[in-house]
Each structure stands twice: as C-alpha cells, then as structure tokens.
Write a protein that holds these residues in place. Sequence first.
Motif, PDB file in Angstrom:
ATOM      1  N   THR A 110       6.399  12.519   0.492  1.00  0.00           N
ATOM      2  CA  THR A 110       7.583  11.933  -0.512  1.00  0.00           C
ATOM      3  C   THR A 110       7.635  11.070  -0.297  1.00  0.00           C
ATOM      4  OG1 THR A 110       9.210  11.582   1.390  1.00  0.00           O
ATOM      5  CG2 THR A 110       9.359  13.629   0.355  1.00  0.00           C
ATOM      6  N   VAL A 111       7.204  10.508  -2.128  1.00  0.00           N
ATOM      7  CA  VAL A 111       7.378   8.752  -2.241  1.00  0.00           C
ATOM      8  C   VAL A 111       8.200   8.518  -3.558  1.00  0.00           C
ATOM      9  CG1 VAL A 111       5.762   7.209  -3.316  1.00  0.00           C
ATOM     10  CG2 VAL A 111       4.637   9.212  -2.154  1.00  0.00           C
ATOM     11  N   GLU A 112       9.281   7.873  -2.969  1.00  0.00           N
ATOM     12  CA  GLU A 112      10.228   7.410  -3.752  1.00  0.00           C
ATOM     13  C   GLU A 112       9.996   6.831  -6.087  1.00  0.00           C
ATOM     14  OE1 GLU A 112      13.019   4.090  -3.053  1.00  0.00           O
ATOM     15  OE2 GLU A 112      12.947   3.982  -1.899  1.00  0.00           O
ATOM     16  N   ARG A 113      10.558   7.791  -6.267  1.00  0.00           N
ATOM     17  CA  ARG A 113      10.066   8.321  -7.982  1.00  0.00           C
ATOM     18  C   ARG A 113       9.302   6.861  -8.760  1.00  0.00           C
ATOM     19  NH1 ARG A 113      11.541  12.271 -11.176  1.00  0.00           N
ATOM     20  NH2 ARG A 113      13.589  13.168 -10.163  1.00  0.00           N
ATOM     21  N   ARG A 114      10.216   5.544  -8.221  1.00  0.00           N
ATOM     22  CA  ARG A 114      10.174   4.685  -8.801  1.00  0.00           C
ATOM     23  C   ARG A 114       8.575   3.627  -8.090  1.00  0.00           C
ATOM     24  NH1 ARG A 114      14.585   0.518  -6.244  1.00  0.00           N
ATOM     25  NH2 ARG A 114      14.478   1.106  -3.941  1.00  0.00           N
ATOM     26  N   HIS A 115       7.952   4.346  -7.003  1.00  0.00           N
ATOM     27  CA  HIS A 115       6.686   4.151  -6.762  1.00  0.00           C
ATOM     28  C   HIS A 115       5.325   5.291  -6.653  1.00  0.00           C
ATOM     29  CE1 HIS A 115       9.910   1.662  -3.671  1.00  0.00           C
ATOM     30  NE2 HIS A 115       9.899   0.858  -4.483  1.00  0.00           N
ATOM     31  N   ARG A 506       7.132  -7.428   3.572  1.00  0.00           N
ATOM     32  CA  ARG A 506       7.438  -9.466   3.396  1.00  0.00           C
ATOM     33  C   ARG A 506       8.839  -8.895   2.644  1.00  0.00           C
ATOM     34  NH1 ARG A 506       5.799 -11.901  -1.546  1.00  0.00           N
ATOM     35  NH2 ARG A 506       6.282 -10.297  -2.626  1.00  0.00           N
ATOM     36  N   GLY A 507       9.576  -8.927   3.909  1.00  0.00           N
ATOM     37  CA  GLY A 507      11.364  -8.866   4.069  1.00  0.00           C
ATOM     38  C   GLY A 507      12.288  -7.885   2.733  1.00  0.00           C
ATOM     39  N   GLY A 508      11.151  -6.770   2.618  1.00  0.00           N
ATOM     40  CA  GLY A 508      11.697  -5.923   1.902  1.00  0.00           C
ATOM     41  C   GLY A 508      11.372  -5.869   0.207  1.00  0.00           C
ATOM     42  N   LYS A 509      10.733  -6.581   0.159  1.00  0.00           N
ATOM     43  CA  LYS A 509      10.630  -7.205  -1.148  1.00  0.00           C
ATOM     44  C   LYS A 509       8.996  -5.893  -1.431  1.00  0.00           C
ATOM     45  CE  LYS A 509      10.707 -12.609  -1.470  1.00  0.00           C
ATOM     46  NZ  LYS A 509      10.614 -12.998  -1.839  1.00  0.00           N
ATOM     47  N   ASP A 510       8.271  -5.686  -1.020  1.00  0.00           N
ATOM     48  CA  ASP A 510       7.221  -4.811  -1.007  1.00  0.00           C
ATOM     49  C   ASP A 510       7.709  -3.263  -0.146  1.00  0.00           C
ATOM     50  OD1 ASP A 510       6.339  -6.665  -1.666  1.00  0.00           O
ATOM     51  OD2 ASP A 510       4.493  -7.187  -0.617  1.00  0.00           O
ATOM     52  N   LYS A 511       6.932  -2.574  -0.094  1.00  0.00           N
ATOM     53  CA  LYS A 511       7.014  -0.843  -0.238  1.00  0.00           C
ATOM     54  C   LYS A 511       5.485  -0.645   0.363  1.00  0.00           C
ATOM     55  CE  LYS A 511      10.513   2.448   1.400  1.00  0.00           C
ATOM     56  NZ  LYS A 511      11.571   3.507   0.924  1.00  0.00           N
ATOM     57  N   ILE A 512       5.308   0.631   1.755  1.00  0.00           N
ATOM     58  CA  ILE A 512       4.359   0.878   1.520  1.00  0.00           C
ATOM     59  C   ILE A 512       3.999   2.717   2.260  1.00  0.00           C
ATOM     60  CG2 ILE A 512       3.067   0.055   4.138  1.00  0.00           C
ATOM     61  CD1 ILE A 512       0.926   0.345   3.586  1.00  0.00           C
ATOM     62  N   ASN A 546       8.627  -4.997  -6.132  1.00  0.00           N
ATOM     63  CA  ASN A 546       8.813  -3.235  -7.282  1.00  0.00           C
ATOM     64  C   ASN A 546       8.002  -3.339  -8.409  1.00  0.00           C
ATOM     65  OD1 ASN A 546      10.496  -1.214  -7.802  1.00  0.00           O
ATOM     66  ND2 ASN A 546      12.353  -1.527  -7.497  1.00  0.00           N
ATOM     67  N   ARG A 547       7.176  -4.055  -8.473  1.00  0.00           N
ATOM     68  CA  ARG A 547       6.777  -4.538  -9.620  1.00  0.00           C
ATOM     69  C   ARG A 547       5.695  -3.798 -10.023  1.00  0.00           C
ATOM     70  NH1 ARG A 547       6.262 -10.620 -11.051  1.00  0.00           N
ATOM     71  NH2 ARG A 547       6.163 -10.490  -8.671  1.00  0.00           N
ATOM     72  N   TYR A 548       4.305  -4.275  -9.508  1.00  0.00           N
ATOM     73  CA  TYR A 548       3.080  -4.084  -9.059  1.00  0.00           C
ATOM     74  C   TYR A 548       2.890  -2.164  -7.695  1.00  0.00           C
ATOM     75  CZ  TYR A 548       3.346  -8.048 -11.449  1.00  0.00           C
ATOM     76  OH  TYR A 548       3.259  -9.265 -12.448  1.00  0.00           O
ATOM     77  N   ILE A 549       2.813  -1.451  -8.573  1.00  0.00           N
ATOM     78  CA  ILE A 549       1.716  -0.391  -7.471  1.00  0.00           C
ATOM     79  C   ILE A 549       0.802  -0.244  -7.811  1.00  0.00           C
ATOM     80  CG2 ILE A 549       3.108   2.036  -6.849  1.00  0.00           C
ATOM     81  CD1 ILE A 549       4.695   1.975  -9.218  1.00  0.00           C
ATOM     82  N   LEU A 550      -0.003   0.262  -6.525  1.00  0.00           N
ATOM     83  CA  LEU A 550      -1.219   0.787  -6.477  1.00  0.00           C
ATOM     84  C   LEU A 550      -1.058   2.228  -5.373  1.00  0.00           C
ATOM     85  CD1 LEU A 550      -4.675   0.283  -6.024  1.00  0.00           C
ATOM     86  CD2 LEU A 550      -4.386  -0.529  -3.635  1.00  0.00           C
TER      87      LEU A 550
END
Length: 970
Positions: A110-115, A506-512, A546-550
């Motif tokens: 499962t992945v958050e929709r925004r990601h 990065r302190g919650g800025k990124d998510k993997i 939360n801006r660029y998604i790969l």
Amino acid sequence: MKYFILLSSLLLCLLQASAQQKTITGRVADSTGAPIPGATVLVKGTNIGTASGPDGAYEIKVPNDNAILIVTSIGFQDREVSVKGQSVINVRLLQGSRDLSGVVVMGFSTVERRHVASSVAQMDMKQAKTRPIAKLQEAFSGTIPGVTMQQGSNLPGSVPGTISIRGISTLQNADPLVIVDGMEMSLTDVDPNQIKSITVLKDAASAAMYGSRGANGVIILETERGVTGKFKVDLNSWYGVSKPIDLPKFVNGADYMRLNNEARIMQGQTPTFTEDSIAKMQSGRLPSVNWLDEVIQKNATSSNTTLSVSGGGGVGTFNLMLGYLNENGLNSIEGSQKFSARFNTNINIADKFVLLADFYAHRLQVDRLYANDDGHGLYSLAWRMNASQQVYYPNTGLNIDEHYQLHNNLNPVASINRGGTKNYLHDWSTINLRPKYHITKNLNIEGNVSYLITKSAEKWERKTFKFYDGNGKPVTTWGNAVDASQGVSRSQLTSRLLLNYTGNLRGGKDKIYFTAGAEAMNWTYSNFTEISKASFFGKLNYSFDNRYILEVTARGDGSSKFAPNNRWGFFPSAALAWNASNENFLQPLVKSGAINNLKFRASYGLIGNENVDPYLWEEIVNTWGWTMRMPNPNFSWEKQKQWNVGMELSTLNNRLSLGVEVYKKHSFDLIYDKFAVPPLTGSYYLESAVNIGEVNNKGFEISANWGDKIGDFTYSIGGMLFDNKNEVLRAGYKSTDTLIFKDNTDKIWYPGVAIDNYYGYQSNGYFRDQEDIDKTAAKLPNTLPGDIKYIDQNGDGVINNLDRVNLGDPFPHMNYAVNLNLGYKRWDFAVIGQGVGKRAGRLGGMEGYPVLVDGATNALGAPRQYYADNRWTPENQNSRFPRVWNGASTNTYLSDVWLSNASFFRFKMIQLGYTFPKVGTAIRNLRVYVNAQDAITFTKWEGLEPERDGGNGRYPRMAVFSLGLKATFF
C-alpha cells in the motif's frame, strides 16, 4: 522458584502494558457538526479500531500516548489525529472523497495516494455497494475512465460481459488479471457486497509488479475485514423484477407467407403458400403465433442477500460474510442459485506477529433446459420458427395429450415441457493465509500461502415422449436420456514471500516505500495438465520533499507454458511525478483554496501477456502418425511497451477535481496459435503457434467531478470521456505481410487496420433490374435484381476476395459517462448514465438477414418487421436492405450494408433512497431504496442490443427494477 519469578515477570509486563494503555472518547461529525454514525476509528499501524455510534460517539483504547487515530467514513475525507496528551478527541470530517492521505493498494503493498506516480484508479465503493448488481462486472460500466464493460446478456448463472482496460492488444484472452486479497481469482466468483476496495492498475508502471500477466491491466480487490470494537451485523438485501429490452418483432404469419412467396418468385421458384392459406391466416382462422410469447412464460426475478457478522477484541478481529444470490429465468425451469461464505480473520499472535486467515467457498447451481444447455438455445429455436407455424395441432378429437407440431423436428414449447432438464454444479473453495511479522516499526516480512480448488459436475434427464402427426400417426420419439458427467477440476497453489519497508527520511521530509519478494504458482488439472510459474520482483517508491516522486519496478517471470529456452522474461518500469501544489511559489493559491492538489505524472515500462494454453510450442501427432502441429522452440509470451502521461487537479476547496491521461501501448510478439503451415506432411490441418505481429493502442482519458454542500443539501456531478485507437503495425514477419486468419476469413490483418477489423465488400446500392445486371461486368454468379452491388475495387471486372477492404472495427469509441448524486437530509438520489459515441456494429444472423443462414437450406426463420419495412422491392429501390431471399444468397457476404451505428446512451442506474438513522434499540442506519437498472436507452442501432453485434437468438437483455434495504444491527 524459577516458575514464580517467570510468572511475576509476566504479570509485571502485563501491568506495564496496561499502564501504558489509555482510553480515548469523542464524537465524529461533519463540517456542520452533524454526527456521522458508523465512522471507522483505527489506531494507525495496528488492527485496533472501533466504529462511531448513531450519535457519532466512539470509545477506543490505544496502546500508548504516541498513537495516531485514523478516522474514515464513506463520502468524507480521511483524517489523522494524534492522541498525545488528550483523552477526549472530537473529529470533524470534510465532505468529499478526494483524499490525498488515503492509501492505494497496488502490487502486494500500500502507498499513500499522494506518493503514487503511476496510473491507478479506484472505484467509488459507496456507490458500487448501493447498486443492486448480481455480478461484480456490472459495477465497471461507466465508473472508471479507460475501463469498458460490454454487457450482452442477463442470463442467470453466466458472466454478463467482458471487461477491457485501455483497449484490446492481443489475439488471446484479453481479460484483465484479477487479484482478490493477494489471490488470483475471477470477478464472477466474488459477491459485490463483500468488497471493501477496488483498484485498477492501468499503465505499465503500476502493472509491472505482475510482469507477464499485466498487459491487459490488473484489478485488485480487497474484501471486508472486521475491526476491533462493538460487535455488529450488517444486512444488504434486494429483490428485482426483470423486463426484456431487446426482443425482436418478427412479421406475422400472413406477412411471412407473402414474403416467402415473394422470395421464391424472385428466385424463379414455385410459391409455397396459396392465396387461400394466406387469407385463412390473415382472417385469424389459423392463428398467427408469436413464438417468443410462447417461450417467455413468466417474468424473470432475482434477489441477493448478504449478511455480515463482524467484531473483534485484543486477540484479533473477524468478519463472517454469508451470501445468497437467486436468479430465475423466463420459464419455471431455468435459473441459478449461488451460496457463498467468506470468513476473514486477523489473529494477533504476538506484539509483532499477526496472521490474516481467510476462508472462502461458494456453490453455484445452474438449471437449464436439456435442449438449451448454454442458456441461449431455446431463444435461438424460437427465432427460427415463423408465425405461420403452430404450436399444437387443432383439436380434431384424436385425444392426444400435448399434440405438438414439429417443424424440422423443432418445437420450442415442447422443448420446455418435454425436452428434459440439465443441471450444472460448480464448487469453489479457497484458503488464504498471510502471516506478517513486524521486525521494526518500519520493516516487516510477510508470507502468503493460498490454495484454491474448483470442481464441477453436470447431470441431465429427459423422459421418453412420442410425437404424432395431424392424423394421429407416430412421427418421432424423443428418447429417454439420463446421465451425468464430471468436469475438469482445477487446483491453484500460490506461495509468496515479501519484505516491506516504509519509513520517513530527512526528518520526515522524504518517504520511502520498498517491497521485494518472490512468488511460485502451480495449477493442476484433473485432465493431467499442469502449469508452473516462478517470479522475483521488487518495487521502490520514493517521495522527495513531498514534491518529487520516483517509482521503480522490476519483475522476472518464468513459465512452463513456453519453450525451455524462452521461459524467463524481465519486465521493468519507472514512473516520475511532480506534486506541484507543494512548491513554494504555489502556496498562496493553496492557502486560498484555489488549488488543493496539482500533480503531473509520467511513466514507461515493459509488461507481458502469457494468457495462453500450455504446451502450444510442442508437436502434436494424431493417431495415424500425421503431424498436426509443428513444434516451435522459439515460442514465448507477448510483450508490451507502454508510456503514460497524466495530470491530477483538485481546486476550489476540493469541490472540483480533474484528471487527464494520455497513453500509448506498443504490443509485439503477439501470439497466434493457429498459424497455417504448408502441409509438408500431407495434413491439411497443419498449424503452429507463433509470435507474430505488432499492434499499437493509443488513447486519452478525461474525468471531472464537482461536489458541494448547501445547508442540508449535498450534491455532486461528474463525468468522463475516454477513447482508444487500435492499429496493426505489422501482421507477420515482414512489414508488408498480410495475415489471413484460419478460423475467421472475415478478419484479415495488414498494417493500418484495427486488431478485430471488419474486412469485406463496399456496396454501391442494389441491382435495379435484369438490364442493370447484364451491363455490369463485375458481379457474382446467380445475381438477381435487388441483390447487393459490390464495388470492383481493382477494376479487373471480377468480384472476388481481392475486392474486399477494411470497413472499420467493432470497438467502442468516445466512451463517456455522467453521474449525479443528490442528498437532502435523509434522502438520497443517484443517476449513472453511460454511453458510446461511436461504434460500428454488425447486423449478422437473424437480427439482420431475413432468414437463418445455416449453410444448408437457409429456409428457417422469419424476417424482422424492421427488415420487411425496409427491404428492396421493384417499387422501393432506394431501400435500406436488399431483397428478401431464402436459400443460398450472395447478400450474406460481409459488406458495409450489414454495418450499423451502434452508438448509444443508457441510464445504467436511477436510484432513490431514504435512511432511518435508528429503528428500535438494535437497528441503525436502515436504508431503503428503489432502483432501475438499464431502464432507458437512446440509440440508432438497427439491431436489438447496441452493446453486442447481431445474432441468431439469445437470452434477452434485461432492465431490472428492484427494491432493496441495508441495515446495521447492534
């Protein structure tokens, strides 16, 4: 002593755990403060949860002060709330379903929709569950952009139609892959009321997780599970009455006699019927018979009831779902019954270990007539009769019970009453175990072992019945027939191992999000067929600021279906997305509500299609030693490269949402399993399975929705438009090759045509008279006035196969849908409309021709009244159709005469409902509704049902009018 110390330590741990727990209470309400009953309150990362009561109140125990509550309700945006330092938390939910923090199920994770960076669509389950649909396929009509469902029948116990995702790009089975709770299953085998979510993976980047099985798209279903909290019982039940909407109107008995004579006179034959017999039929002394009225003996009815019992506590949760579907046909014999039971449970074995154990079984009983074992045969027989033929002989004092008249040994009424019955039984059982161990808060390892077995059997019985002629002399006997057989049983074993990591960087800025795993599948059939597959896969989603998604996916598949040196394939994909609404320069617009979400996506990937029979690459030798199929050691699966570009926009405080997709699919190495091989061995039927041809599919999808609330009045209106163009790029091994299909001479491939093109003659009106025929060099033998005049494309003075051209394709184009939802206090009203802007349908069979073209006598059946009113006669030479005929005719060749506009608009659903928030002390959220399904259709189609081509008779398409209720107990 040591046991005492151990017990003391255990008690101490329990006391510490109990001390850390805290109780949270509160209410769930909407933006106006009105309570939301039945809202789900879950502790994030656990299966601890509860539901709000009729007044919106809830109570839940959380494990510690760092817990986060997830509050959800259908029709509202999800919300997450931290419990830190709080014991009373009142939550207000915003209207609308555009939830960017919700999760999407895609490819074992499962992945958050925004990601999400790939093309993924989710069905509105609130709307799907309020529709009284008997089979889940019906829920896909007009609800998801890029997904088409052409429904051709309402036959009890059958599949209603075919689903395609972004067009068809294969000669093989084009059905999408369906995954239910991690298991490969069929949509037909799932009760719609047991489904929690439906996700459609449309592009290569999302479907690549399924590698060689993803080229036709993937549909992922999750079934309902229990939640921790109050025990509850949910009931969903409806009852419907069906009305045929595509019955043909044939000419009456007297007109049939005249038309039959007209055809025979034109063909230089002796008329069959005398003026006296025609007059007798015209006056009613000999009744005109409507054979469809004779075989349609009652209204068809259907009902569906699902009962769900769920609850749970600290040990785990459970959900027991029982279903019963009953479909009655148009006579007292035909129909079907389906009994289903599903038990889903979550068992908390330890703090870090949970077991999801699911058990499912259903039994489908299908009752047919012995003379109608496919469900359509009875209606095909009725179409072959003409109105001058009588059901019974006149009562002449012979005292013969049921004195049936047989016509070519046919009498549909006798088939119902004396033709016997046939009964089918289909059993389906599954067990699905998914243990999950949380190594850390962010890392878990998950296993999956599932087993599915299907069995089928049939039996038939027909008692002896003797037929007599009009003089009472024996004519024939339908003999006694009693027997049974067992179908091929199938077992499916799947084992899977997954490693999942989800974490913030990065302190919650990124998510993997990272998933890696391996899978092995095995199918065993009782006819000694076996298929085995093995796979290795991995998927990475990375959100930067939360801006660029790969999004990167890779899968390797191996299948025993293919030759030893071609069993493994590698299927990679990648997707990128930009959450532009999170950029600093757009924050003023975001804060004002002008833009709530703006995302751009792009993806590219390689996926495959191995949906073919096994052993096609091997040689087949018949009992006389002749080679029937040549071996092909290079035989492998089809492959598809696909790119996708998309945009998502939510604006005006989430009241308006827009979505746009543009894509292109390039399919190559297409499989054709009947490729004709020169008969070097002396066998006329020599063939081979080969990878041949290339096809492009390209299209677009546009969707929009507007929703708002004004006081007690809520409304939303939405629509979608999508299209797909299919084109053959290569039809053989060379770019100039033409492929003539062995099993369908009306379909010929060459570059530039569609994959299922109509290949036939262009017409230039009809021959006016014998003089017109004599002066026309290019014509077919035995041409008569009123026959179709075919165009000599190459000007060689001969009409033959070289004059056939591409006439178009049968696929629906410019598909569109609109939906309207209104709510006022406890009332709700909904409409779904679905349409096709362009489709060329073929008027084949008795829907088009004046007689059954059976390849033999061509003497059965009667014309439709529409044909009779628009046929060629010497007085009506500018007609729609050629002359009436019987016997052999050149008019039956595929030409543009038999193509017609099959575009349509249909009200798929019109529904009105009312909800009682509480009835007595035990019933809450009782909703009663009335529903009309497929009740109104607008079309110029000259056949009967615009969602299918013409034919020789089948079970009718139905409009369904139903009454239903939904309620929660306790």
